[in-house]
Every structure is written in C-alpha cells, then in structure tokens.
Design an enzyme around this catalytic site. Structure first.
Site, mmCIF file in Angstrom:
data_model
loop_
_atom_site.group_PDB
_atom_site.id
_atom_site.type_symbol
_atom_site.label_atom_id
_atom_site.label_comp_id
_atom_site.label_asym_id
_atom_site.label_seq_id
_atom_site.Cartn_x
_atom_site.Cartn_y
_atom_site.Cartn_z
ATOM 1 N N HIS A 64 69.788 60.621 -16.207
ATOM 2 C CA HIS A 64 68.592 60.842 -15.407
ATOM 3 C C HIS A 64 68.849 60.749 -13.906
ATOM 4 C CE1 HIS A 64 66.623 58.927 -19.171
ATOM 5 N NE2 HIS A 64 66.695 60.234 -19.314
ATOM 6 N N TYR A 134 66.200 47.016 -14.177
ATOM 7 C CA TYR A 134 66.780 47.616 -12.977
ATOM 8 C C TYR A 134 65.756 47.799 -11.874
ATOM 9 C CZ TYR A 134 65.367 52.036 -15.274
ATOM 10 O OH TYR A 134 64.686 53.033 -15.910
#
Length: 186
Positions: A64, A134
């Site tokens: 991604h 994250y």
C-alpha cells in the site's frame, strides 16, 4: 529512549531498536520520543495512529501507498506476534527503484520499522494473532490510496507464504504490478 539504528543499502527505511527495562514484574519501554527520533533524522510530524489485527498465519496485507500530497511515512511496530514487514522503493528517479527492504518485527523485541514516503508497504504474518501498530504523518485519504500487487514476481520479495495459501483481501489481490504504476514520486 536511546535508539540503535540499522541502515540499509536502500536509503530511507530504518530499523530502530529501543531499550526495555525489566524486573520481576515484567518490563517497561518508551515506544516513542520525538526528541530521540529527531536525533536519528526522523522529523516527521505523525498525525494518526493505526492498529491492525490479522488472525491467520500467512495473512498478507499490501503493498500500500498514498499519492502525494497525501503520501505517508510510517513508523511500525508489532504488538503481538511476528510479521515480515517490507518497504518497496517506488520512486522512479531513485537508483534503488523497485528494490525492497524486509524486516522481521516481533512483539518480543523493541524494534520499529521506519518507512518514508515514496515507498509502498506490506507485511505477512509469521504466526497467528498478530497485531501491528503504526504511526503515519498524513491522514488516510481513500481517494489517494493505491497498491502494488504483493505477489508481483518482478519485486523479488521472498514472502514466507505461497501465493495460493496467502490470506489476503480481494482488493490486495487485484492491485496492478509495479510496471503498471504511475510515476508519482519525483
């Protein structure tokens, strides 16, 4: 926090190893310090935290990225389990375009993986019940979201799962290969 930095042949991604302090109760660790990050050259202003859970072993997420001006740098760590996390250089003008860095992240180690903008990111779970946390420095922008086929043989990534056995989303299985990606990171 006191960080040990591992640099790679591909400029940009970094493996950051912090410290844990343990005793008979368990351990304590600082997981983020803006001062310590700046001391190793990471000056991003992180604006969003993401938490991902993948239950089956062999879950594949990626590759991604978001288009500029919404491109994201990421600071990734494992909260549970182990994953192989991969950063793929998608900057066509880079001498390392199409090359990747792979880092194993484990909840048992105080490691982070820093991936700057200009890289696609993906990961594969190495065991069941993995959780990844994250930070990103740009908000999620659905209209700017893109992906690269994780199993594109031109990438040369040694994923720890066969394509037929990978647990993935329909969307991730349909991303175009790297050769069909636009030049969006000058």
């Amino acid at each position: 926090m006191q960080i040990t930095v591992t640099r790679f042949e591909i400029e940009g991604p970094l493996k950051l190893t912090g410290r844990r302090f343990g005793d008979n109760r368990g351990w304590f660790a600082e997981t983020f310090s803006q001062v310590d990050m700046a001391a190793v050259g990471i000056t991003n202003s992180f604006v969003q935290d993401n938490h991902s859970q993948s239950v089956p072993r062999g879950t594949m997420r990626g590759m991604h990225y978001q288009l500029p001006p919404h491109a994201q740098a990421k600071l990734i760590r494992a909260l549970r389990g182990r994953v192989l996390s991969v950063a793929l250089d998608i900057r066509r003008s880079s001498p390392t375009f199409g090359q990747h860095v792979a880092v194993e992240l484990s909840a048992d180690a105080p490691d982070h993986f820093y991936i700057p903008a200009g890289f696609a990111h993906g990961f594969c779970t190495l065991e069941e019940n993995c959780e990844i946390f994250y930070k990103v420095d740009a908000y999620y922008a659905p209209a700017q979201e893109r992906g690269i086929l994780w199993s594109d043989p031109a990438l040369g990534i040694a994923w720890p799962v066969d394509v037929a056995a990978a647990v993935t989303s329909g969307k991730d299985a349909l991303h175009p290969p790297l050769a069909q990606q636009p030049d969006v990171f000058p």
